[in-house]
Design a protein around this motif. Structure first.
Motif, PDB file in Angstrom:
ATOM      1  N   PRO A 149       0.832  -1.213   0.000  1.00  0.00           N
ATOM      2  CA  PRO A 149       0.000   0.000   0.000  1.00  0.00           C
ATOM      3  C   PRO A 149       0.859   1.253   0.000  1.00  0.00           C
ATOM      4  CG  PRO A 149      -0.002  -1.007   2.169  1.00  0.00           C
ATOM      5  CD  PRO A 149       0.692  -1.973   1.256  1.00  0.00           C
ATOM      6  N   ARG A 150       0.288   2.324  -0.516  1.00  0.00           N
ATOM      7  CA  ARG A 150       1.032   3.582  -0.626  1.00  0.00           C
ATOM      8  C   ARG A 150       1.605   4.032   0.710  1.00  0.00           C
ATOM      9  NH1 ARG A 150      -2.619   8.090  -2.992  1.00  0.00           N
ATOM     10  NH2 ARG A 150      -3.422   8.070  -0.859  1.00  0.00           N
ATOM     11  N   LEU A 151       0.813   3.909   1.783  1.00  0.00           N
ATOM     12  CA  LEU A 151       1.302   4.324   3.097  1.00  0.00           C
ATOM     13  C   LEU A 151       2.439   3.449   3.600  1.00  0.00           C
ATOM     14  CD1 LEU A 151      -1.903   5.294   5.144  1.00  0.00           C
ATOM     15  CD2 LEU A 151      -0.292   6.782   3.931  1.00  0.00           C
ATOM     16  N   GLY A 152       2.572   2.252   3.036  1.00  0.00           N
ATOM     17  CA  GLY A 152       3.633   1.345   3.471  1.00  0.00           C
ATOM     18  C   GLY A 152       4.936   1.527   2.725  1.00  0.00           C
ATOM     19  N   LEU A 153       5.001   2.521   1.825  1.00  0.00           N
ATOM     20  CA  LEU A 153       6.190   2.724   0.992  1.00  0.00           C
ATOM     21  C   LEU A 153       7.031   3.905   1.459  1.00  0.00           C
ATOM     22  CD1 LEU A 153       4.595   2.033  -2.494  1.00  0.00           C
ATOM     23  CD2 LEU A 153       6.403   0.681  -1.406  1.00  0.00           C
ATOM     24  N   GLY A 154       6.989   4.194   2.749  1.00  0.00           N
ATOM     25  CA  GLY A 154       7.774   5.308   3.253  1.00  0.00           C
ATOM     26  C   GLY A 154       9.268   5.111   3.085  1.00  0.00           C
ATOM     27  N   SER A 155       9.727   3.872   3.233  1.00  0.00           N
ATOM     28  CA  SER A 155      11.153   3.552   3.047  1.00  0.00           C
ATOM     29  C   SER A 155      11.271   2.593   1.867  1.00  0.00           C
ATOM     30  CB  SER A 155      11.726   2.902   4.312  1.00  0.00           C
ATOM     31  OG  SER A 155      11.635   3.779   5.409  1.00  0.00           O
ATOM     32  N   ARG A 156      11.713   3.115   0.738  1.00  0.00           N
ATOM     33  CA  ARG A 156      11.780   2.292  -0.472  1.00  0.00           C
ATOM     34  C   ARG A 156      13.162   1.681  -0.621  1.00  0.00           C
ATOM     35  NH1 ARG A 156       8.079   5.211  -5.163  1.00  0.00           N
ATOM     36  NH2 ARG A 156       6.371   5.842  -3.774  1.00  0.00           N
ATOM     37  N   HIS A 157      13.167   0.413  -0.944  1.00  0.00           N
ATOM     38  CA  HIS A 157      14.428  -0.310  -1.154  1.00  0.00           C
ATOM     39  C   HIS A 157      15.059   0.176  -2.461  1.00  0.00           C
ATOM     40  CE1 HIS A 157      17.253  -3.593  -1.738  1.00  0.00           C
ATOM     41  NE2 HIS A 157      16.981  -4.016  -0.503  1.00  0.00           N
ATOM     42  N   PRO A 158      16.361   0.404  -2.484  1.00  0.00           N
ATOM     43  CA  PRO A 158      16.999   0.899  -3.717  1.00  0.00           C
ATOM     44  C   PRO A 158      16.977  -0.110  -4.859  1.00  0.00           C
ATOM     45  CG  PRO A 158      18.652   0.369  -2.053  1.00  0.00           C
ATOM     46  CD  PRO A 158      17.325   0.301  -1.369  1.00  0.00           C
ATOM     47  N   GLY A 159      16.689  -1.367  -4.543  1.00  0.00           N
ATOM     48  CA  GLY A 159      16.708  -2.384  -5.586  1.00  0.00           C
ATOM     49  C   GLY A 159      15.361  -2.667  -6.207  1.00  0.00           C
ATOM     50  N   VAL A 160      14.363  -1.825  -5.967  1.00  0.00           N
ATOM     51  CA  VAL A 160      13.039  -2.064  -6.532  1.00  0.00           C
ATOM     52  C   VAL A 160      12.550  -0.816  -7.252  1.00  0.00           C
ATOM     53  CG1 VAL A 160      12.506  -3.672  -4.661  1.00  0.00           C
ATOM     54  CG2 VAL A 160      11.714  -1.291  -4.502  1.00  0.00           C
ATOM     55  N   VAL A 161      11.545  -1.007  -8.091  1.00  0.00           N
ATOM     56  CA  VAL A 161      10.811   0.108  -8.675  1.00  0.00           C
ATOM     57  C   VAL A 161       9.354  -0.049  -8.278  1.00  0.00           C
ATOM     58  CG1 VAL A 161      12.373   0.417 -10.624  1.00  0.00           C
ATOM     59  CG2 VAL A 161      10.442  -1.158 -10.831  1.00  0.00           C
ATOM     60  N   VAL A 162       8.657   1.057  -8.143  1.00  0.00           N
ATOM     61  CA  VAL A 162       7.261   1.073  -7.701  1.00  0.00           C
ATOM     62  C   VAL A 162       6.409   1.670  -8.804  1.00  0.00           C
ATOM     63  CG1 VAL A 162       5.638   1.954  -5.981  1.00  0.00           C
ATOM     64  CG2 VAL A 162       7.955   1.273  -5.288  1.00  0.00           C
ATOM     65  N   ARG A 163       5.361   0.947  -9.170  1.00  0.00           N
ATOM     66  CA  ARG A 163       4.501   1.398 -10.248  1.00  0.00           C
ATOM     67  C   ARG A 163       3.025   1.328  -9.824  1.00  0.00           C
ATOM     68  NH1 ARG A 163       8.567   3.161 -11.445  1.00  0.00           N
ATOM     69  NH2 ARG A 163       9.892   2.753 -13.279  1.00  0.00           N
ATOM     70  N   GLU A 164       2.211   2.244 -10.382  1.00  0.00           N
ATOM     71  CA  GLU A 164       0.768   2.193 -10.155  1.00  0.00           C
ATOM     72  C   GLU A 164       0.198   0.929 -10.789  1.00  0.00           C
ATOM     73  OE1 GLU A 164      -1.187   5.706 -11.449  1.00  0.00           O
ATOM     74  OE2 GLU A 164       0.061   7.051 -10.241  1.00  0.00           O
ATOM     75  N   VAL A 165      -0.954   0.521 -10.266  1.00  0.00           N
ATOM     76  CA  VAL A 165      -1.607  -0.707 -10.743  1.00  0.00           C
ATOM     77  C   VAL A 165      -2.963  -0.336 -11.325  1.00  0.00           C
ATOM     78  CG1 VAL A 165      -2.457  -2.996 -10.109  1.00  0.00           C
ATOM     79  CG2 VAL A 165      -0.421  -2.061  -8.973  1.00  0.00           C
ATOM     80  N   ARG A 166      -3.309  -0.947 -12.419  1.00  0.00           N
ATOM     81  CA  ARG A 166      -4.595  -0.692 -13.073  1.00  0.00           C
ATOM     82  C   ARG A 166      -5.301  -2.008 -13.384  1.00  0.00           C
ATOM     83  NH1 ARG A 166      -3.639   3.422 -11.244  1.00  0.00           N
ATOM     84  NH2 ARG A 166      -3.339   5.473 -12.228  1.00  0.00           N
ATOM     85  N   GLY A 167      -6.591  -1.911 -13.572  1.00  0.00           N
ATOM     86  CA  GLY A 167      -7.423  -2.990 -14.087  1.00  0.00           C
ATOM     87  C   GLY A 167      -7.575  -4.244 -13.249  1.00  0.00           C
ATOM     88  N   PRO A 168      -8.072  -4.178 -12.006  1.00  0.00           N
ATOM     89  CA  PRO A 168      -8.388  -2.994 -11.214  1.00  0.00           C
ATOM     90  C   PRO A 168      -7.215  -2.585 -10.312  1.00  0.00           C
ATOM     91  CG  PRO A 168      -9.218  -4.915 -10.094  1.00  0.00           C
ATOM     92  CD  PRO A 168      -8.555  -5.430 -11.359  1.00  0.00           C
ATOM     93  N   GLU A 169      -7.385  -1.450  -9.647  1.00  0.00           N
ATOM     94  CA  GLU A 169      -6.393  -0.991  -8.683  1.00  0.00           C
ATOM     95  C   GLU A 169      -6.779  -1.516  -7.297  1.00  0.00           C
ATOM     96  OE1 GLU A 169      -4.341   3.247  -7.914  1.00  0.00           O
ATOM     97  OE2 GLU A 169      -6.464   3.182  -7.314  1.00  0.00           O
ATOM     98  N   PRO A 170      -5.950  -2.354  -6.667  1.00  0.00           N
ATOM     99  CA  PRO A 170      -6.273  -2.818  -5.309  1.00  0.00           C
ATOM    100  C   PRO A 170      -6.241  -1.641  -4.330  1.00  0.00           C
ATOM    101  CG  PRO A 170      -4.538  -4.154  -6.322  1.00  0.00           C
ATOM    102  CD  PRO A 170      -4.700  -2.935  -7.168  1.00  0.00           C
ATOM    103  N   VAL A 171      -7.215  -1.583  -3.452  1.00  0.00           N
ATOM    104  CA  VAL A 171      -7.331  -0.476  -2.499  1.00  0.00           C
ATOM    105  C   VAL A 171      -7.768  -1.025  -1.148  1.00  0.00           C
ATOM    106  CG1 VAL A 171      -8.579   1.647  -1.924  1.00  0.00           C
ATOM    107  CG2 VAL A 171      -7.887   1.222  -4.280  1.00  0.00           C
ATOM    108  N   ARG A 172      -7.151  -0.519  -0.101  1.00  0.00           N
ATOM    109  CA  ARG A 172      -7.649  -0.782   1.250  1.00  0.00           C
ATOM    110  C   ARG A 172      -8.197   0.539   1.797  1.00  0.00           C
ATOM    111  NH1 ARG A 172      -2.412  -1.296   5.353  1.00  0.00           N
ATOM    112  NH2 ARG A 172      -1.613   0.824   5.003  1.00  0.00           N
TER     113      ARG A 172
END
Length: 309
Positions: A255-278
């Motif tokens: 979740p977006r709120l859980g990405l405060g500390s991003r690992h340098p070895g990953v990339v983060v992308r939005e999700v579509r069709g559908p977008e999971p939401v809590r």
């Protein structure tokens, strides 16, 4: 049992020196004061006043009760002042239950606001993830708890109340927290701005959630996209999940709120069709009268939840 109101009448007679003066001070007739003192003497089973000329003076028992009446009067005044302070939000206690990823983004600014506006209120914070905090709210051990519920329970709109069928607990929707795809650097999908959820169907998955409403949000979205994810690693922790993804063990949703500390070895992308939401809610007791501190805390949560990424 001795009547406290009559004891205060006795105190007025003793301190003023006469029944007439006490009646004038209290707004009664002299006969009414005399009648009440007579009843008090019956309750005490001993004389409390004796006549001296045109006035009265207390007996030893009368002096004793006058002293206690003075103490009781001060305590009642202190109680009224304390009650006024509590109603005005100058004192009191606010017990809050929250889960980890809501701490920095939502709880911290709310605590800062309450401390600024109501410095005399004590704030009790307790991290309850992955426990269910609703019983604490329902039974009065907590004034407010942050909880995650399925997205459909939040259709009333951000900041609006939504009945959750939680038996005496009212849920106030704060925000929708969308999940993001976490991919290893160099992944074929890493170059895209957004990822279709169905494109992750054949990927090995790194689990980031414990069983519960957060995991349910992921699984429901995957089901809508026509697949069930194949988990090869279970971490139950967002930072750890990113580490597994960076090592090339799979992809993950965080979740977006859980990405405060991003690992340098990953990339983060939005999700579509559908977008999971809590959906994140503030839970409060339905029958409780909101205190100024609680209203301030809720408002700060709404404002924090209304921000962008």
């Amino acid at each position: 049992m001795l009547d406290v109101r009559r004891m205060q009448m006795l105190r007025a007679v003793v301190t003023s020196g006469s029944v007439t003066a006490a009646a004038t001070r209290l707004g009664y007739t002299p006969s009414a004061i005399s009648q009440q003192i007579a009843v008090l003497e019956k309750e005490a089973r001993t004389p409390l006043l004796e006549r001296v000329g045109r006035g009265v003076r207390p007996t030893e028992a009368g002096l004793l009760l006058t002293g206690y009446a003075d103490t009781i009067g001060r305590q009642v005044a202190e109680a009224e002042t304390a009650l006024d302070d509590l109603r005005a939000g100058r004192t009191g206690r606010l017990a809050v239950r929250y889960f980890a990823t809501a701490g920095a983004a939502l709880v911290a600014p709310a605590v800062a606001r309450v401390r600024a506006e109501h410095p005399g209120v004590q704030i009790e914070l307790k991290l309850v993830d992955p426990e269910d905090p609703l019983p604490d709210v329902r039974e009065g051990r907590a004034d407010l708890a942050l909880v995650v519920r399925p997205e459909e329970e939040g259709q009333a709109g951000e900041g609006q109340a939504a009945e959750a069928g939680a038996d005496g607990v009212r849920l106030v929707r704060l925000l929708d927290d969308p999940y993001r795809a976490v991919l290893p650097k160099g992944h074929p999908l890493a170059g895209r701005r957004a990822v279709a959820l169905a494109d992750l169907a054949e990927e090995p998955w790194v689990g980031s959630e414990w069983p519960g409403p957060c995991l349910d949000a992921q699984l429901s979205a995957c089901e809508a996209a026509g697949f069930r994810p194949r988990f090869v690693v279970e971490s139950g922790d967002y930072v750890t999940a990113q580490g597994f993804v960076a090592a090339g063990l799979g992809v993950s949703l965080v979740p977006r709120l859980g990405l405060g500390s991003r690992h340098p070895g990953v990339v983060v992308r939005e999700v579509r069709g559908p977008e999971p939401v809590r959906s994140i809610f503030a839970a409060v007791r339905e029958a409780a009268t909101p205190t100024p501190a609680l209203r301030s805390f809720l408002q700060a949560l709404r404002e924090a939840g209304g921000g962008g990424e």
